[in-house]
Design a protein around this motif. Structure first.
Motif, mmCIF file in Angstrom:
data_model
loop_
_atom_site.group_PDB
_atom_site.id
_atom_site.type_symbol
_atom_site.label_atom_id
_atom_site.label_comp_id
_atom_site.label_asym_id
_atom_site.label_seq_id
_atom_site.Cartn_x
_atom_site.Cartn_y
_atom_site.Cartn_z
ATOM 1 N N THR A 210 33.483 17.104 62.538
ATOM 2 C CA THR A 210 32.479 16.781 61.484
ATOM 3 C C THR A 210 33.406 16.583 60.131
ATOM 4 N N ILE A 211 34.332 17.775 59.779
ATOM 5 C CA ILE A 211 34.978 17.893 58.682
ATOM 6 C C ILE A 211 35.869 16.661 58.795
ATOM 7 N N GLY A 212 36.640 16.333 59.697
ATOM 8 C CA GLY A 212 37.799 15.285 60.056
ATOM 9 C C GLY A 212 36.929 13.891 59.560
ATOM 10 N N GLY A 213 35.698 13.693 60.174
ATOM 11 C CA GLY A 213 35.052 12.641 59.864
ATOM 12 C C GLY A 213 34.815 12.188 58.290
ATOM 13 N N TYR A 214 34.545 13.326 57.706
ATOM 14 C CA TYR A 214 34.335 13.133 56.403
ATOM 15 C C TYR A 214 35.522 12.919 55.565
ATOM 16 N N ALA A 215 36.540 13.652 55.749
ATOM 17 C CA ALA A 215 37.993 13.239 55.316
ATOM 18 C C ALA A 215 38.288 11.950 55.896
ATOM 19 N N GLY A 216 37.994 11.536 56.989
ATOM 20 C CA GLY A 216 38.503 10.229 57.711
ATOM 21 C C GLY A 216 37.727 8.922 56.706
ATOM 22 N N ALA A 217 36.718 9.281 56.383
ATOM 23 C CA ALA A 217 35.614 8.286 55.696
ATOM 24 C C ALA A 217 36.452 8.084 54.311
ATOM 25 N N ARG A 218 36.591 9.048 53.778
ATOM 26 C CA ARG A 218 37.622 8.884 52.483
ATOM 27 C C ARG A 218 38.904 8.318 52.588
ATOM 28 N N LEU A 219 39.526 8.765 53.555
ATOM 29 C CA LEU A 219 40.917 8.206 53.941
ATOM 30 C C LEU A 219 40.931 6.572 54.306
ATOM 31 N N ALA A 220 40.001 6.406 54.742
ATOM 32 C CA ALA A 220 39.878 4.730 55.238
ATOM 33 C C ALA A 220 39.949 3.909 54.019
ATOM 34 N N ARG A 221 39.569 4.149 52.884
ATOM 35 C CA ARG A 221 39.692 3.297 51.823
ATOM 36 C C ARG A 221 41.300 3.127 51.449
ATOM 37 N N ARG A 222 42.145 3.907 51.883
ATOM 38 C CA ARG A 222 43.449 4.047 51.456
ATOM 39 C C ARG A 222 44.378 3.401 52.436
ATOM 40 N N LEU A 223 44.347 3.735 53.839
ATOM 41 C CA LEU A 223 45.128 3.427 54.799
ATOM 42 C C LEU A 223 44.762 1.981 55.308
ATOM 43 N N PRO A 224 45.916 1.418 55.825
ATOM 44 C CA PRO A 224 45.530 0.096 56.622
ATOM 45 C C PRO A 224 44.846 0.349 57.933
ATOM 46 N N VAL A 225 44.224 -0.304 58.283
ATOM 47 C CA VAL A 225 43.373 0.047 59.665
ATOM 48 C C VAL A 225 44.306 -0.486 60.694
ATOM 49 N N GLN A 226 45.218 -1.638 60.539
ATOM 50 C CA GLN A 226 46.144 -1.718 61.523
ATOM 51 C C GLN A 226 47.155 -0.645 61.775
ATOM 52 N N ALA A 227 47.483 0.095 60.667
ATOM 53 C CA ALA A 227 48.555 1.088 61.055
ATOM 54 C C ALA A 227 47.729 2.219 61.933
ATOM 55 N N VAL A 228 46.600 2.462 61.360
ATOM 56 C CA VAL A 228 46.026 3.682 62.025
ATOM 57 C C VAL A 228 45.827 3.330 63.532
ATOM 58 N N ARG A 229 45.339 1.988 63.791
ATOM 59 C CA ARG A 229 45.205 1.333 65.060
ATOM 60 C C ARG A 229 46.524 1.581 65.944
#
Length: 247
Positions: A210-229
């Motif tokens: 749950t904590i990670g999901g919140y952090a991930g939502a904020r991080l999603a605006r900064r990281l390229p999705v392709q890099a995470v994929r």
């Protein structure tokens, strides 16, 4: 303490991955196995760990879900419950030795689904003309897979919706999260009644995810999705290889 640290970290990172691109099960399931939880209870406990995130994901698409046909939604909900229970029961009657052999191939299958999700959805979109029986059978097959093994569930559901003729990606994502929550809930209840969930580990991982999901939502605006994929795919192939060598 070391095991709990590994589980907390894996669940936190899984929450981050699920918020950005998906694939969190590639971390939670192996972490449980590597800390000594047998494969079948590890699969059940992993499903509990990522379970709450589906509800918050569905909440983000309430507008689309409210506008969807109530009767069709009721049908999909019923099939999800049946499939979730069926998949969980199938897991419970699978011998541990057999599941241990199947696990790396399930991980490989889920990783390939994640890697080629766009191509899969393009292929299934051509099958929109299937009749009612075909649609019901396909939905039951996908939800049963989700109840049996959670990995790659989101991609399989999106491919199913493409095959059923859906074109609104927001509605598809809303239904994906809602049905994942419903079928996972059905399977989690089944696992709980069977007494195979490791409660302490599950509770810790739910908090971390749950904590990670919140952090991930904020991080999603900064990281390229392709890099995470790319990271998710690398982890998936890495875990597949690790389980093959372990077996």
């Amino acid at each position: 303490m070391l095991d709990l640290t590994i589980l907390f970290t894996a669940a936190f990172l899984a929450g981050v991955l699920n918020a950005i691109a998906g694939g969190g099960s590639f971390l939670t399931f192996p972490a449980l196995v590597f800390t000594g939880v047998p494969p079948i209870p590890a699969n059940a406990t992993s499903a509990v760990a990522v379970f709450p995130g589906y509800l918050s994901g569905a909440a983000g698409f309430l507008e689309e879900l409210r506008g969807y046909d109530r009767r069709a939604l009721f049908t999909l909900t019923g099939l999800s419950i049946i499939g979730g229970i069926a998949g969980a029961l199938l897991l419970l009657v699978t011998p541990s030795e057999v599941f241990s052999v199947v696990v790396p191939w399930l991980l490989l299958f889920a990783t390939l689904l994640f890697a080629f999700d766009k191509q899969l959805r393009a292929m299934t979109s051509r099958e929109a003309g299937s009749g009612p029986f075909g649609r019901t059978a396909a939905t039951l097959a996908v939800t049963t897979y989700g109840g049996y093994f959670n990995g790659g569930l989101g991609i399989v559901l999106l491919a199913l919706f493409s095959g059923l003729g859906f074109r609104d990606i927001n509605l598809m994502n809303g239904l994906k999260n809602a049905l994942s929550f419903i079928l996972s809930g059905a399977s989690v209840v089944t696992f709980a009644l069977a007494g195979i969930i490791y409660i302490q580990e599950a509770a810790l991982m739910m908090v971390a995810a749950t904590i990670g999901g919140y952090a991930g939502a904020r991080l999603a605006r900064r990281l390229p999705v392709q890099a995470v994929r790319a990271i998710v795919i690398a982890v998936g192939f890495g875990m597949t290889l690790a389980f093959l060598l372990r077996g």
